[in-house]
Write an enzyme that holds these catalytic residues in place. Structure first.
Site, mmCIF file in Angstrom:
data_model
loop_
_atom_site.group_PDB
_atom_site.id
_atom_site.type_symbol
_atom_site.label_atom_id
_atom_site.label_comp_id
_atom_site.label_asym_id
_atom_site.label_seq_id
_atom_site.Cartn_x
_atom_site.Cartn_y
_atom_site.Cartn_z
ATOM 1 N N HIS A 84 -0.114 6.834 7.335
ATOM 2 C CA HIS A 84 -0.067 6.125 6.585
ATOM 3 C C HIS A 84 0.464 7.587 5.935
ATOM 4 O O HIS A 84 0.817 7.542 4.918
ATOM 5 C CB HIS A 84 -0.532 5.620 5.245
ATOM 6 C CG HIS A 84 -2.364 6.207 4.536
ATOM 7 N ND1 HIS A 84 -2.633 6.219 5.578
ATOM 8 C CD2 HIS A 84 -1.308 6.383 3.503
ATOM 9 C CE1 HIS A 84 -4.041 6.862 4.367
ATOM 10 N NE2 HIS A 84 -3.313 6.584 3.165
HETATM 11 C C1 UD1 Z 1 -2.082 6.386 -1.625
HETATM 12 C C2 UD1 Z 1 -3.313 7.657 -1.711
HETATM 13 C C3 UD1 Z 1 -3.595 8.159 -0.717
HETATM 14 C C4 UD1 Z 1 -4.443 6.564 0.344
HETATM 15 C C5 UD1 Z 1 -3.560 5.650 0.077
HETATM 16 C C6 UD1 Z 1 -4.713 4.520 0.575
HETATM 17 C C7 UD1 Z 1 -1.868 9.444 -3.255
HETATM 18 C C8 UD1 Z 1 -1.237 10.866 -3.404
HETATM 19 N N1 UD1 Z 1 -2.284 9.444 -2.368
HETATM 20 O O1 UD1 Z 1 -0.822 7.354 -0.631
HETATM 21 O O2 UD1 Z 1 -4.612 9.419 -1.068
HETATM 22 O O3 UD1 Z 1 -4.966 7.357 1.364
HETATM 23 O O4 UD1 Z 1 -2.731 5.561 -1.581
HETATM 24 O O5 UD1 Z 1 -3.272 3.548 0.739
HETATM 25 O O6 UD1 Z 1 -2.843 8.672 -4.466
HETATM 26 N N2 UD1 Z 1 3.814 0.614 -1.833
HETATM 27 C C9 UD1 Z 1 3.744 -0.590 -2.010
HETATM 28 N N3 UD1 Z 1 2.810 -1.568 -2.302
HETATM 29 C C10 UD1 Z 1 2.368 -0.871 -3.382
HETATM 30 C C11 UD1 Z 1 2.137 0.624 -3.026
HETATM 31 C C12 UD1 Z 1 2.108 1.021 -2.333
HETATM 32 O O7 UD1 Z 1 4.735 -1.126 -1.133
HETATM 33 O O8 UD1 Z 1 1.057 -1.576 -3.521
HETATM 34 C C13 UD1 Z 1 4.844 1.313 -0.785
HETATM 35 C C14 UD1 Z 1 5.192 2.516 -2.191
HETATM 36 O O9 UD1 Z 1 7.235 1.867 -1.622
HETATM 37 C C15 UD1 Z 1 5.244 3.792 -2.455
HETATM 38 C C16 UD1 Z 1 4.701 3.804 -0.684
HETATM 39 O O10 UD1 Z 1 4.117 2.584 -0.437
HETATM 40 O O11 UD1 Z 1 6.017 4.424 -2.573
HETATM 41 C C17 UD1 Z 1 3.590 4.895 -0.959
HETATM 42 O O12 UD1 Z 1 2.944 4.645 -2.212
HETATM 43 P P1 UD1 Z 1 2.361 5.970 -3.090
HETATM 44 O O13 UD1 Z 1 1.085 5.426 -3.858
HETATM 45 O O14 UD1 Z 1 2.276 6.756 -3.240
HETATM 46 O O15 UD1 Z 1 1.024 6.187 -2.379
HETATM 47 P P2 UD1 Z 1 0.446 6.138 -0.569
HETATM 48 O O16 UD1 Z 1 1.070 6.122 0.392
HETATM 49 O O17 UD1 Z 1 -0.308 4.864 -1.080
#
Ligand code: UD1
Length: 436
Positions: free
Chosen positions: A266
């Site tokens: 991811h």
């Molecule tokens: C975050 C953490 C990462 C961790 C990961 C576990 C940071 C910088 N990164 O990354 O260290 O390893 O979580 O998953 O904090 N989204 C959904 N549903 C959700 C949450 C997110 O669909 O419940 C999608 C959204 O479109 C979002 C994307 O996933 O834009 C990324 O989510 P985000 O929290 O920005 O970062 P992660 O890649 O999940």
């Protein structure tokens, strides 16, 4: 005004008066002076998936401390920033890890890193003003960790109140790669924290090199491993392997697990550019011809597969080969599938630690790791992100005989050590020295 979410049970506030806290200079031990009979108010922050399993054991240990009638009494509040908000990325983990409902939900959601961090910072400051905690605990290295740490560090600047003590759980890990958002979060959070709880020896060395006083640092072990050890049996009983056809059942009895690998991916650096993502998938091609690879897909990664037109890599999984895409799993099912895997391939930090503890071979699909103990003592190898490097690392891991070796203090008692330290802060004006 932030509305508290309704709670099932909450520790009763013993006194309305605000405790007197004493902050010492950098060279001394952090202490907290609270009037007798007064509860110490602790606020723990969670935001994203990897936070939940790190925070749960601490909350359990605080409750056990209170239930045993020990002093000081802790009043605990759980804050969820809402960085992860889906049922499969958040809610299911609360149920699996037996976490209490959050007392406060900041409802922040997704955004650019700046937007997300700024929104958490703003809302968490409001929570601090409203709740006036004595101690704030942040865990791990996600944006919620940094934003809440910064809100605490800046709290006294615009109020007449003293700021809470800031405790960072999983301090000192370093990949030395500042392009990684989590590395920036780690470094900045550690430099603001009053108490730094370290999971492995490299953390102590890194913090010393950065000039953090040893008096603030304590090697306690790994609360993520506390959760793993607690829920391992429950995971063994999960029906996930049967559901996915990875364990045969005959006459209602479970057979041996099949030969399969588990994949997670991811990180933006791996999946947000077509070339990088494709290189990694190419690196898996020898393996996917030999055994099935189960891939619970993060929402970001699923979107990229569609955007980049990479569906062909996942188009024809069979029971004995190919990559099989499934929805993200809850905690218990994930541990269930991880512990019987022949091999785990991942770009996650925590999974490197969990496979080390479980004795399962792991190939890290990154150029570095902030968790070197998993390579030095554990079952992890750094496969890199080029096809050739990944192929080589997989071949090495499949040929290897693993001798499980659990790192020091990964014994399921890290949270107890953290609570003991918090207790000690209050009880003693001259704390004992902590490890160098
Ligand atoms: C975050 C953490 C990462 C961790 C990961 C576990 C940071 C910088 N990164 O990354 O260290 O390893 O979580 O998953 O904090 N989204 C959904 N549903 C959700 C949450 C997110 O669909 O419940 C999608 C959204 O479109 C979002 C994307 O996933 O834009 C990324 O989510 P985000 O929290 O920005 O970062 P992660 O890649 O999940």
């Amino acid at each position: 005004m932030l509305l508290r979410t309704p709670t099932r049970a909450r520790v009763v506030l013993v006194s309305a008066a605000i405790p007197t806290q004493k902050f010492t200079s950098e060279k001394q031990f952090p202490t907290l002076t609270v009037k007798t009979q007064q509860a110490v108010k602790i606020l723990t922050v969670v935001g994203a998936r990897p936070n939940f399993m790190k925070a749960a054991p601490i909350i359990r240990a605080l409750r056990a401390h209170n239930a045993a009638g020990r002093t000081p009494r802790f009043q605990h509040l759980l804050v969820h920033t809402g960085q992860h908000y889906d049922a499969i990325m958040s809610d299911r983990f609360f149920a699996d890890l037996e976490l209490p409902e959050p007392d406060l939900h900041l409802g922040v959601g997704s955004g650019s890193h700046a937007e997300q961090t700024a929104e958490i910072l703003r809302k968490f400051e409001e929570a601090l003003r409203q709740e006036q905690p004595d101690v704030v605990i942040v865990v791990g290295d996600v944006n919620s960790t940094l934003a809440c740490a910064l809100a605490v560090a800046k709290f006294s600047a615009n109020t007449s109140k003293r700021r809470p003590l800031l405790a960072h759980v999983e301090a000192g890990l370093r990949s030395f790669d500042r392009e990684m958002p989590e590395e920036v979060n780690r470094v900045l959070t550690d430099h603001m924290a009053d108490l730094l709880f370290v999971t492995e020896e490299s953390g102590i060395t890194n913090l010393r090199h950065e000039g953090i006083p040893a008096s603030k640092v304590l090697f306690v072990g790994n609360t993520m491993i506390d959760s793993l050890l607690r829920f391992r049996e429950k995971a063994q009983a999960s029906s996930i392997l049967q559901n996915l056809g990875l364990r045969e059942t005959q006459n209602g009895l479970s057979g041996s697990p099949k030969n399969y690998a588990l994949l997670t991916l991811h990180r933006p650096s791996n999946v947000d550019a077509l070339e990088s993502f494709r290189d990694i998938l190419e690196g898996l091609s020898d393996l996917t011809r030999q055994i099935p690879v189960i891939f619970p897909v993060h929402p970001r990664t699923r979107r990229r597969i569609e955007e980049f037109g990479l569906q062909e890599y996942f188009s024809a999984p069979s029971p004995s080969s190919g990559i099989r895409l499934i929805d993200p799993l809850g905690y218990v099912d994930f541990v269930g599938i991880m512990q019987d895997a022949r091999l785990v391939l991942t770009d996650s930090g925590g999974i490197q630690e969990e496979t080390t503890c479980l004795g399962v071979p792991c190939v890290t699909l990154r150029e570095n790791t902030e968790r070197p103990v998993t390579v030095k003592r554990g079952t992890n190898v750094i496969g890199g992100t080029s096809s050739a490097g990944i192929r080589q690392a997989i071949a090495h891991q499949l040929a290897r005989t693993v001798t499980p070796c659990v790192p020091e203090m990964w014994d399921g008692k890290a949270a107890e050590r953290i609570v003991a330290r918090l207790t000690h802060l209050v009880e003693s004006e001259s704390p004992v020295p902590v490890s160098e």
